[in-house]
Design an enzyme around this catalytic site. Sequence first.
Site, short mmCIF file in Angstrom:
data_model
loop_
_atom_site.label_atom_id
_atom_site.label_comp_id
_atom_site.label_asym_id
_atom_site.label_seq_id
_atom_site.Cartn_x
_atom_site.Cartn_y
_atom_site.Cartn_z
CB SER A 113 -32.99 68.91 -58.33
OG SER A 113 -31.66 68.15 -57.87
CG HIS A 114 -32.26 68.81 -54.22
ND1 HIS A 114 -31.61 69.54 -55.13
CD2 HIS A 114 -32.36 69.77 -53.31
CE1 HIS A 114 -31.53 70.58 -55.16
NE2 HIS A 114 -31.96 70.89 -53.74
CE LYS A 126 -31.25 70.76 -66.10
NZ LYS A 126 -29.92 70.42 -65.46
CG ASP A 277 -30.52 64.65 -57.01
OD1 ASP A 277 -30.16 63.41 -57.82
OD2 ASP A 277 -30.88 65.59 -57.27
CG ASP A 281 -28.28 66.02 -60.91
OD1 ASP A 281 -29.05 65.84 -59.59
OD2 ASP A 281 -28.73 67.25 -61.39
NE ARG A 282 -28.29 68.27 -55.41
CZ ARG A 282 -28.45 69.25 -54.53
NH1 ARG A 282 -28.53 68.99 -53.21
NH2 ARG A 282 -28.50 70.49 -54.81
CD GLU A 363 -22.45 72.58 -58.29
OE1 GLU A 363 -22.40 73.51 -57.88
OE2 GLU A 363 -23.34 72.00 -58.67
CE LYS A 376 -26.00 68.20 -59.15
NZ LYS A 376 -26.54 69.83 -59.42
C1 G1P Z 1 -28.10 73.94 -55.12
C2 G1P Z 1 -26.57 73.70 -55.01
C3 G1P Z 1 -25.64 73.64 -56.17
C4 G1P Z 1 -26.14 72.74 -57.34
C5 G1P Z 1 -27.91 73.20 -57.41
C6 G1P Z 1 -28.46 72.25 -58.53
O1 G1P Z 1 -28.00 75.51 -55.82
O2 G1P Z 1 -26.10 74.58 -54.06
O3 G1P Z 1 -24.36 73.30 -55.96
O4 G1P Z 1 -25.66 73.04 -58.38
O5 G1P Z 1 -28.55 73.04 -56.10
O6 G1P Z 1 -28.47 71.06 -57.99
P1 G1P Z 1 -28.54 76.68 -54.87
O7 G1P Z 1 -29.76 76.24 -54.04
O8 G1P Z 1 -27.47 76.72 -53.83
O9 G1P Z 1 -28.45 77.93 -55.78
ZN ZN Z 2 -30.40 66.86 -58.89
#
Ligand code: G1P
Ligand code: ZN
Length: 543
Positions: A113-114, A126, A277, A281-282, A363, A376
């Site tokens: 992800s990010h 995943k 991101d 998805d963000r 979220e 998302k």
């Molecule tokens: C974080 C975000 C959560 C999101 C997840 C995946 O998870 O807080 O909302 O779904 O990344 O993108 P966390 O690191 O808080 O467990």
């Molecule tokens: Zn992501």
Amino acid sequence: MTIKTVQTTPFSDQKPGTSGLRKKVTVFQQKNYAENFLQSIFDSLEGFAGETLVIGGDGRFYNREVIQLAIRMAAANGFGRVLVGRGGILSTPAASHLIRKNKAFGGIVLSASHNPGGPDGDFGIKYNIGNGGPAPEKITEAIFARSRTIDSYRIADAPDVNLDAEGSREVAGMTVTVIDPVADYAELMEELFDFDAIRALLSGGFRIVFDAMSAVTGPYAKEILENRLGAAKGSVLNFMPLPDFGGHHPDPNLVHAHALYETMMGDDAPDFGAASDGDGDRNLIIGKGIFVTPSDSLAMLAANAHLAPGYSKGLAGIARSMPTSGAADRVAEKMGIAIYETPTGWKFFGNLLDAGLATICGEESAGTGSSHVREKDGLWAVLLWLNILAMRRESVKDIARQHWATYGRNYYSRHDYEEVDTTAANDLVAALRGQLSTLAGTVFGALRIRAADDFAYHDPVDRSVSEHQGIRLLFEDGSRVVFRLSGTGTTGATLRVYIERFEPDPARHDLDTQEALADLIAVADDVAGIRRRTGRDAPSVIT
Ligand code: G1P
Ligand code: ZN
């Protein structure tokens, strides 16, 4: 072509977190590490012989290697067909759509992800189920259990597939089809949104800028925003997905997308700015002179969604993760539709969407999406905003102000303390839990705690219960402070503190957010002992 069974020994740390298994690339590069996890996934599933598996990732370092592995192992385990994005690229929402569209058995999404990428960065695997969404806890727990006892994996002895050439070929009796990663997704967006209206907006001098952060949304945004919607060439920045995201942290927040923020606050700012991101998805939404918090964006999108063709019939309900602000609740209340409060992580929305209970979900961590996929979706949020702007013909700032005047404003901020000592973080949470029974009634200046608890979710669809999802301090005036530990980090622990206050008075809708929340921030430190226990004076990231 032969299928080999290779002996292996288990790793003890393959527990999927909030969103799959995330580790440093160097951890994944250990002999048999990725193989063990992939085989643990396959061993936890039933009935996929001859079925389709979607595979793709965000293009980060190690993506191609694991895709080749996943293809060879899918063949050896008996899948009938693999669909893989050209270049190994699929944004997370595009992967979700492909699973649904092709009635695939599931999908393997390779992303962290990010989180930063590159040889020293992070990687992730995943598993998504047939509805297109992240596997629910029942499956992730089974995968983890299997990973602790695994003693062999199956792999086809086959050469690499050329991921850069579209078309089908065979790998050990399984068909592998390399597809255009963008086309199906772009088509879905055209079904949901009024592209003519957005084109008319963009050709009328409305300027946009989209920062793809050198990550996966680049090709999607170029095709949709510039080619199909006619945004000026150059509106999409950093559109080449790079294995290390250009050395940046592909997290669309005010810290890591700071340049975009500066542009949007400048005198000659475009009308609309956005970013996505690492895996697409963000979303980050910034109007000319105004940052829209993700919690507010969810509420504003829900309130206006009927202006887009895909949502013209209205919403069945809205769902938000517990730490997300209550702004969406006020919209749901006014619309007379249900609001659902789930634990953090998109996997909890799947059942609500499948059952038709919710249409839009969000979220606070810059994630918004809808029933169109089971993830998302960053570009979806951008396009829904553009569709709304095209219909309302008002600025983002005016839309936000009117929204607050109608519903009140939820001042909201998240403070992250990253890479904190794991023991200190666990102790902090344990100490908070220990205080839960005595906190109600405690007074801090003008604030009085009404209730304190550890959030537990009772899924209304499958009746599963998820406990310990965040410590909540609920104040009598409706304010909240929430504490939880991140489930996506790869180094030490990350403490997240979510702070929220509701302000009904429009005369007080122009305050600085941190100032508006200052007394709650002080109470958070007082109750949890953040400074004392973590040794930190200030959060590492404030969003
Ligand atoms: C974080 C975000 C959560 C999101 C997840 C995946 O998870 O807080 O909302 O779904 O990344 O993108 P966390 O690191 O808080 O467990
Ligand atoms: Zn992501």
